[in-house]
Write a protein that holds these residues in place. Structure first.
Motif, PDB file in Angstrom:
ATOM      1  N   SER A  44      26.721  15.731   7.271  1.00  0.00           N
ATOM      2  CA  SER A  44      25.676  14.742   6.989  1.00  0.00           C
ATOM      3  C   SER A  44      26.219  13.318   6.941  1.00  0.00           C
ATOM      4  O   SER A  44      25.500  12.393   6.564  1.00  0.00           O
ATOM      5  N   ASP A  45      27.479  13.128   7.322  1.00  0.00           N
ATOM      6  CA  ASP A  45      28.095  11.813   7.257  1.00  0.00           C
ATOM      7  C   ASP A  45      27.460  10.863   8.278  1.00  0.00           C
ATOM      8  O   ASP A  45      27.501  11.111   9.488  1.00  0.00           O
ATOM      9  N   GLY A  46      26.884   9.770   7.793  1.00  0.00           N
ATOM     10  CA  GLY A  46      26.239   8.821   8.688  1.00  0.00           C
ATOM     11  C   GLY A  46      27.197   8.135   9.628  1.00  0.00           C
ATOM     12  O   GLY A  46      26.824   7.752  10.748  1.00  0.00           O
ATOM     13  N   TRP A  47      28.456   7.950   9.187  1.00  0.00           N
ATOM     14  CA  TRP A  47      29.434   7.309  10.060  1.00  0.00           C
ATOM     15  C   TRP A  47      29.731   8.183  11.274  1.00  0.00           C
ATOM     16  O   TRP A  47      29.814   7.688  12.402  1.00  0.00           O
ATOM     17  N   LEU A  48      29.887   9.492  11.052  1.00  0.00           N
ATOM     18  CA  LEU A  48      30.104  10.398  12.176  1.00  0.00           C
ATOM     19  C   LEU A  48      28.903  10.382  13.115  1.00  0.00           C
ATOM     20  O   LEU A  48      29.063  10.363  14.343  1.00  0.00           O
ATOM     21  N   ALA A  49      27.690  10.385  12.547  1.00  0.00           N
ATOM     22  CA  ALA A  49      26.491  10.363  13.387  1.00  0.00           C
ATOM     23  C   ALA A  49      26.478   9.132  14.279  1.00  0.00           C
ATOM     24  O   ALA A  49      26.125   9.202  15.466  1.00  0.00           O
ATOM     25  N   MET A  50      26.878   7.992  13.733  1.00  0.00           N
ATOM     26  CA  MET A  50      26.934   6.779  14.521  1.00  0.00           C
ATOM     27  C   MET A  50      28.017   6.880  15.587  1.00  0.00           C
ATOM     28  O   MET A  50      27.794   6.539  16.763  1.00  0.00           O
ATOM     29  N   ALA A  51      29.199   7.377  15.200  1.00  0.00           N
ATOM     30  CA  ALA A  51      30.330   7.410  16.128  1.00  0.00           C
ATOM     31  C   ALA A  51      30.074   8.327  17.312  1.00  0.00           C
ATOM     32  O   ALA A  51      30.335   7.963  18.468  1.00  0.00           O
ATOM     33  N   GLU A  52      29.558   9.531  17.053  1.00  0.00           N
ATOM     34  CA  GLU A  52      29.417  10.471  18.170  1.00  0.00           C
ATOM     35  C   GLU A  52      28.289  10.070  19.106  1.00  0.00           C
ATOM     36  O   GLU A  52      28.283  10.446  20.276  1.00  0.00           O
ATOM     37  N   SER A  53      27.316   9.274  18.604  1.00  0.00           N
ATOM     38  CA  SER A  53      26.223   8.831  19.464  1.00  0.00           C
ATOM     39  C   SER A  53      26.579   7.571  20.252  1.00  0.00           C
ATOM     40  O   SER A  53      25.815   7.168  21.136  1.00  0.00           O
ATOM     41  N   GLN A  54      27.698   6.939  19.932  1.00  0.00           N
ATOM     42  CA  GLN A  54      28.172   5.827  20.747  1.00  0.00           C
ATOM     43  C   GLN A  54      28.895   6.424  21.960  1.00  0.00           C
ATOM     44  O   GLN A  54      29.856   7.168  21.806  1.00  0.00           O
ATOM     45  N   PRO A  55      28.454   6.103  23.173  1.00  0.00           N
ATOM     46  CA  PRO A  55      28.839   6.894  24.350  1.00  0.00           C
ATOM     47  C   PRO A  55      30.164   6.489  24.985  1.00  0.00           C
ATOM     48  O   PRO A  55      30.241   6.215  26.192  1.00  0.00           O
ATOM     49  N   SER A  56      31.227   6.472  24.213  1.00  0.00           N
ATOM     50  CA  SER A  56      32.532   6.145  24.783  1.00  0.00           C
ATOM     51  C   SER A  56      32.903   7.165  25.863  1.00  0.00           C
ATOM     52  O   SER A  56      32.919   8.371  25.616  1.00  0.00           O
ATOM     53  N   GLY A  57      33.183   6.670  27.047  1.00  0.00           N
ATOM     54  CA  GLY A  57      33.540   7.549  28.159  1.00  0.00           C
ATOM     55  C   GLY A  57      32.365   8.141  28.906  1.00  0.00           C
ATOM     56  O   GLY A  57      32.548   8.799  29.932  1.00  0.00           O
ATOM     57  N   VAL A  58      31.144   7.919  28.425  1.00  0.00           N
ATOM     58  CA  VAL A  58      29.962   8.479  29.091  1.00  0.00           C
ATOM     59  C   VAL A  58      29.515   7.516  30.188  1.00  0.00           C
ATOM     60  O   VAL A  58      29.453   6.306  29.983  1.00  0.00           O
ATOM     61  N   ARG A  59      29.201   8.058  31.356  1.00  0.00           N
ATOM     62  CA  ARG A  59      28.804   7.212  32.471  1.00  0.00           C
ATOM     63  C   ARG A  59      27.788   7.924  33.355  1.00  0.00           C
ATOM     64  O   ARG A  59      27.830   9.147  33.501  1.00  0.00           O
ATOM     65  N   LEU A  60      26.858   7.116  33.876  1.00  0.00           N
ATOM     66  CA  LEU A  60      26.001   7.565  34.958  1.00  0.00           C
ATOM     67  C   LEU A  60      26.834   7.595  36.233  1.00  0.00           C
ATOM     68  O   LEU A  60      27.603   6.660  36.498  1.00  0.00           O
ATOM     69  N   ALA A  61      26.676   8.641  37.020  1.00  0.00           N
ATOM     70  CA  ALA A  61      27.473   8.779  38.244  1.00  0.00           C
ATOM     71  C   ALA A  61      26.564   9.302  39.350  1.00  0.00           C
ATOM     72  O   ALA A  61      26.024  10.402  39.251  1.00  0.00           O
ATOM     73  N   PHE A  62      26.388   8.483  40.389  1.00  0.00           N
ATOM     74  CA  PHE A  62      25.472   8.873  41.457  1.00  0.00           C
ATOM     75  C   PHE A  62      25.948   8.307  42.796  1.00  0.00           C
ATOM     76  O   PHE A  62      26.757   7.379  42.848  1.00  0.00           O
ATOM     77  N   ARG A  63      25.423   8.906  43.863  1.00  0.00           N
ATOM     78  CA  ARG A  63      25.724   8.440  45.226  1.00  0.00           C
ATOM     79  C   ARG A  63      24.454   7.826  45.792  1.00  0.00           C
ATOM     80  O   ARG A  63      23.350   8.376  45.637  1.00  0.00           O
ATOM     81  N   THR A  64      24.589   6.677  46.473  1.00  0.00           N
ATOM     82  CA  THR A  64      23.424   5.954  46.941  1.00  0.00           C
ATOM     83  C   THR A  64      23.819   4.919  47.994  1.00  0.00           C
ATOM     84  O   THR A  64      24.998   4.538  48.087  1.00  0.00           O
TER      85      THR A  64
END
Length: 389
Positions: A44-64
């Motif tokens: 229930s730690d709010g800090w963890l909830a904030m950290a894991e929802s910040q998308p470090s390393g997450v990227r949209l990847a598409f060909r166009t």
């Protein structure tokens, strides 16, 4: 929106995203998560909830073939009581692996955090639109790396030509877990975090489970790592345990063993590298907890200090943790030849601290992130490197 473009609207779906473990559908669009819902439900730690929802390393990847791209996003930005405003998060656009544009949003929700009490207040705000134009004509792989330091609810993607998910380039998947340094605190942009730099130099696909303030040997994190497909795994262990003063020496070694045991249930022979803490002078021999040092920075920016008793032999310091991790990995390696150890001071040590000191005494700046990423890539991913042997 430019009237000269014939826009194609594409909803954000899992096949267009890399680096997230789960997508949550929201009232606005989708929210990438770096921990699955079952894991989030166990803390229930709010800090963890904030950290894991910040998308470090997450990227949209598409060909166009598109020469113009728009992305609607609703960010949630952080602010700290008594500190100057933080810069807006950066979205990095890559074309065929090369940085081709950067943009930020002024719009979004505002989350204010009181570091002294942990209290938070959120002020809702509107979504915004990122625009990238002038992309080269012809088929190309496009990536939009989401900001590592602010949550981003993704609403819709618009392009002036159809898109399809980026093809699988056959690269090995590198799964990394660590603290705010791995998360990317004080890096200049999402592709400037040290794991993103190391992945680019090493030619691997990154899944970054660096969780600010939350690399605490939590069993649910170990199970998430266990259940995530990966070809290479690294764990940077230690500094958050000292920061939080979370456990004593008696608990540390069994917790490390349990964490590794759980990961090995899903990855019994995957190359696995345990990295001990980088140099951090305030915590080398002084236990936590850490706190904001109100008099530590003349320019009013956040600065930290350690407050524990160095004379208490039961307390964890970075020196103690390095000794224990070296001992634990050496003992386990007799039965686990794919388990390796790296002293974090090989990535950032005494000479680096003198040249590139930690601005807030805890986190590296953009130049230090680059140095750490380059060194990790050379040590882990180059021919004969730790994770390629």
């Amino acid at each position: 929106m430019n009237a000269n473009h014939q826009w194609t609207t594409t909803p954000i779906t899992a096949d267009l995203l890399r680096g997230a473990l789960e997508l949550e559908r929201t009232a606005h669009g989708v929210l990438p998560h770096r921990l699955p819902a079952w894991a989030r439900a166990q803390c229930s730690d709010g800090w963890l909830a904030m950290a894991e929802s910040q998308p470090s390393g997450v990227r949209l990847a598409f060909r166009t073939r598109a020469t113009a791209v728009e992305l609607d996003s609703l960010p949630t930005k952080r602010a700290y009581v008594g500190a100057p405003p933080r810069p807006d998060g950066v979205y990095d656009l890559l074309v065929d692996g090369r940085l081709a544009g950067q943009a930020s949003l002024r719009e979004g929700n505002r989350l204010t955090v009181d570091m002294a009490t942990g209290a938070t207040v959120i002020r809702p705000g509107p979504a915004g639109t990122l625009r990238f134009s002038g992309l080269p004509d012809g088929p190309k792989d496009v990536e939009i790396w989401l900001p590592q330091n602010e949550t981003a609810e993704l609403i819709v993607l618009r392009t002036d030509a159809p898109v399809e998910p980026a093809p699988d380039r056959g690269r090995k998947v590198w799964l990394h877990h660590g603290s705010s340094i791995s998360h990317g605190s004080d890096a200049a942009s999402p592709t400037g975090t040290w794991p993103a730099l190391a992945a680019s130099l090493g030619g691997v696909e990154l899944i970054n489970l660096g969780l600010s303030g939350s690399a605490l040997l939590d069993p649910f994190t170990a199970r998430a790592l266990r259940d995530t497909p990966a070809d290479l795994i690294s764990l940077k262990i230690g500094i958050n345990l000292v920061n939080a003063d979370l456990m004593r020496l008696r608990a540390f070694a069994p917790a490390v063993h349990g964490f590794l045991d759980t990961i090995r249930e899903g990855h019994p022979t995957t190359p696995l590298l345990v990295v001990s803490p980088l140099l951090c002078p305030i915590q080398e021999d002084t236990p936590g907890p850490i706190e904001v040092d109100s008099g530590g920075s003349a320019d009013g920016k956040l600065s930290f200090r350690a407050t524990g008793d160095p004379a208490d032999p039961t307390r964890l310091t970075l020196t103690v943790i390095r000794q224990e991790l070296a001992r634990i990995t050496a003992a386990r390696a007799a039965d686990d030849p794919n388990l390796h150890h790296l002293d974090g001071r090989e990535l950032y040590g005494e000479a680096d601290s003198a040249e590139l000191p930690l601005p807030d005494r805890l986190h590296p700046d953009a130049a230090a992130h680059r140095r750490i990423g380059e060194r990790f890539a050379a040590l882990a991913f180059a021919d004969g490197g730790i994770l390629t042997r």
